[in-house]
Design a protein around this motif. Sequence first.
Motif, short mmCIF file in Angstrom:
data_model
loop_
_atom_site.label_atom_id
_atom_site.label_comp_id
_atom_site.label_asym_id
_atom_site.label_seq_id
_atom_site.Cartn_x
_atom_site.Cartn_y
_atom_site.Cartn_z
N GLN A 39 9.26 13.43 4.72
CA GLN A 39 9.87 13.78 3.38
C GLN A 39 10.93 12.88 3.25
OE1 GLN A 39 10.30 17.86 2.62
NE2 GLN A 39 8.28 17.82 1.99
N HIS A 40 11.02 12.06 1.94
CA HIS A 40 12.25 11.41 1.69
C HIS A 40 12.90 12.25 0.37
CE1 HIS A 40 14.87 8.29 -0.39
NE2 HIS A 40 14.51 7.69 0.76
N THR A 41 14.00 12.77 0.72
CA THR A 41 14.45 13.67 -0.19
C THR A 41 15.68 13.30 -1.19
OG1 THR A 41 16.42 14.53 1.43
CG2 THR A 41 14.16 15.70 1.23
N SER A 42 16.00 12.07 -1.07
CA SER A 42 17.08 11.27 -1.95
C SER A 42 16.38 10.79 -3.27
CB SER A 42 17.94 10.20 -1.33
OG SER A 42 18.60 10.72 -0.25
N LEU A 43 15.27 10.32 -3.17
CA LEU A 43 14.60 9.67 -4.18
C LEU A 43 14.47 10.62 -5.47
CD1 LEU A 43 13.43 6.78 -4.89
CD2 LEU A 43 11.05 7.61 -4.34
N LEU A 67 7.39 12.97 -1.22
CA LEU A 67 8.73 12.74 -2.04
C LEU A 67 8.80 14.03 -3.17
CD1 LEU A 67 7.63 9.18 -3.53
CD2 LEU A 67 9.06 9.68 -1.36
N PRO A 68 9.42 14.99 -2.22
CA PRO A 68 9.43 16.32 -2.77
C PRO A 68 10.27 16.33 -4.37
CG PRO A 68 10.61 16.28 -0.98
CD PRO A 68 9.78 15.00 -1.06
N CYS A 69 11.36 15.55 -4.24
CA CYS A 69 12.08 15.67 -5.80
C CYS A 69 11.65 14.58 -6.80
CB CYS A 69 13.40 14.94 -5.19
SG CYS A 69 14.18 15.98 -3.98
N VAL A 70 10.41 14.15 -6.71
CA VAL A 70 9.84 13.51 -7.60
C VAL A 70 8.64 14.11 -8.49
CG1 VAL A 70 8.29 11.34 -8.46
CG2 VAL A 70 10.09 10.95 -6.46
N ASP A 71 9.08 14.38 -9.67
CA ASP A 71 8.12 15.34 -10.55
C ASP A 71 7.08 14.38 -11.35
OD1 ASP A 71 9.84 14.51 -12.27
OD2 ASP A 71 10.73 16.53 -12.91
N ARG A 72 7.28 13.15 -11.52
CA ARG A 72 6.44 12.50 -12.44
C ARG A 72 6.58 10.92 -11.68
NH1 ARG A 72 7.83 9.55 -16.88
NH2 ARG A 72 6.13 10.58 -18.19
N VAL A 73 5.72 10.11 -12.12
CA VAL A 73 5.52 8.72 -11.96
C VAL A 73 5.81 7.87 -13.33
CG1 VAL A 73 4.10 6.51 -11.16
CG2 VAL A 73 3.90 8.89 -9.95
N GLN A 74 6.79 7.34 -13.40
CA GLN A 74 6.89 6.44 -14.60
C GLN A 74 6.30 5.12 -14.63
OE1 GLN A 74 11.15 6.32 -15.81
NE2 GLN A 74 11.91 7.81 -14.30
N SER A 75 5.91 4.47 -15.70
CA SER A 75 5.13 3.26 -15.78
C SER A 75 5.19 2.66 -17.01
CB SER A 75 3.78 3.68 -15.20
OG SER A 75 3.04 2.31 -15.61
N LEU A 76 5.01 1.39 -17.09
CA LEU A 76 4.89 0.77 -18.71
C LEU A 76 3.56 1.43 -19.15
CD1 LEU A 76 6.14 -2.70 -17.95
CD2 LEU A 76 7.36 -0.85 -19.21
N ASP A 77 2.44 1.31 -18.58
CA ASP A 77 1.22 2.10 -18.86
C ASP A 77 1.25 3.48 -18.49
OD1 ASP A 77 -1.20 2.47 -19.69
OD2 ASP A 77 -2.30 1.01 -18.38
N TYR A 78 2.03 4.29 -19.20
CA TYR A 78 1.96 5.70 -18.92
C TYR A 78 0.66 6.45 -18.84
CZ TYR A 78 1.81 6.54 -24.15
OH TYR A 78 1.55 6.65 -25.25
N MET A 79 -0.32 5.97 -19.72
CA MET A 79 -1.51 6.62 -19.92
C MET A 79 -2.49 6.51 -18.44
SD MET A 79 -1.88 8.04 -22.82
CE MET A 79 -3.53 8.58 -22.78
N SER A 85 0.66 -1.26 0.13
CA SER A 85 0.27 0.08 0.02
C SER A 85 0.95 1.47 0.14
CB SER A 85 -1.05 -0.03 1.22
OG SER A 85 -0.12 0.33 2.39
N LEU A 86 0.28 2.42 -0.34
CA LEU A 86 0.96 3.53 -0.32
C LEU A 86 1.51 3.92 1.05
CD1 LEU A 86 1.69 5.85 -2.35
CD2 LEU A 86 -0.31 7.02 -1.31
N HIS A 87 0.91 3.67 2.27
CA HIS A 87 1.41 3.88 3.41
C HIS A 87 2.71 2.85 3.84
CE1 HIS A 87 1.69 3.36 7.79
NE2 HIS A 87 1.15 4.89 7.88
N GLY A 88 2.61 1.59 3.45
CA GLY A 88 3.47 0.57 3.44
C GLY A 88 4.68 1.04 2.72
N LEU A 89 4.60 1.65 1.60
CA LEU A 89 5.71 2.13 0.87
C LEU A 89 6.26 3.20 1.64
CD1 LEU A 89 7.15 1.98 -1.89
CD2 LEU A 89 5.49 3.79 -2.66
N PHE A 90 5.65 4.35 1.98
CA PHE A 90 6.33 5.39 2.75
C PHE A 90 7.17 4.98 3.87
CE2 PHE A 90 3.22 8.36 0.52
CZ PHE A 90 3.94 8.47 -0.66
N THR A 91 6.48 3.94 4.79
CA THR A 91 6.86 3.51 5.98
C THR A 91 8.48 3.14 5.79
OG1 THR A 91 4.87 3.21 7.09
CG2 THR A 91 6.68 2.07 7.94
N ALA A 92 8.38 2.30 4.80
CA ALA A 92 9.57 1.43 4.25
C ALA A 92 10.79 2.42 3.83
CB ALA A 92 9.55 0.25 3.17
#
Length: 310
Positions: free
Chosen positions: A244-248, A274-286, A208-215
């Motif tokens: 905030q995670h500022t290295s990602l 994740l303040p240094c992330v400006d987009r989410v990449q994905s195989l299904d970008y749409m 989940s999103l919360h699990g991701l941020f905790t890790a």
Amino acid sequence: MDEYDNIANPVSLVFDRIRWCTRLVTLSCPMIDGAIWKHLSHIPTLLKLEIVHGYDDPPSLSKRDIVNLSFLNLTSLSFRQLDDGADIITVIQHSQFPSLKEFKLEASYLTSEAAERLFHALSHCKACQTIETISFCLFDEDPEDVETLTPIPHFLCFTQLRTLQLIFNDSYIYLDNDMLLQAMSSWPHIHTLEINYSVDRAPSSEVSLHGLFTALGLCPQLHTLLVPINIATLDVDPDAEPIQHTSLRSLGLETSESEIADAETLARIISAWLPCVDRVQSLDYMRWDEVNKHLKSLTAAAALYVVGAS
């Protein structure tokens, strides 16, 4: 064997040439027989070895061929375009690699049983304090069924891990919040983590999103992340104070959801945590197009705020 036989059998020609080499540093060749493995183990200058499957009848290895071999200074071992993991498992189980830093495997097909045996063998190769990079890329062009694999628990022992890449298009890599948290606590130096499989054919992710941020809080050096995620329910309060995670810098998310219900809220959460992330990449970008549009606006607004504050 006469000269004509050597020309007709390119593998034999390669083997003959290798036998004369005593100061190899880097070698890329077809799967070799037991005698060549033993010869290479006595070459102290050998640092990088790549086995490439390029012939129809590679030699098969038995446990008697590979017995207590030690590649003292080998730092990189990779196998490419192999269809059967049996020989790789034999080599890893019966050899020592005290200096190994990198292990890579790229294959067109590997059964789930063979893959699990390979994960287990690698975790017992006595390189837990040295391996920094593990990469498995398995590409089955026409998989009949999606099988479940559990590589993560096998790799928790690699405490020096910097890069882990698991790219499978025919298997489901099981990962949940607890396992991800345990992994991040085991890999304090990790900077690249890529776990990807065909989400459209696999069960929904257990992360989940919360699990991701905790890790993420346990891996401050993480720079690149690609994981499947379940966003059917957003379990993070968009108005809560973020950690905030500022290295990602590079974030890739794959989801089996047909569409993202609340793209704006999800973008706000990602931007805050994740303040240094400006987009989410994905195989299904749409699928992530709306989220990325909102992220772009939030990033631009944050940049203007910084300029104005200065």
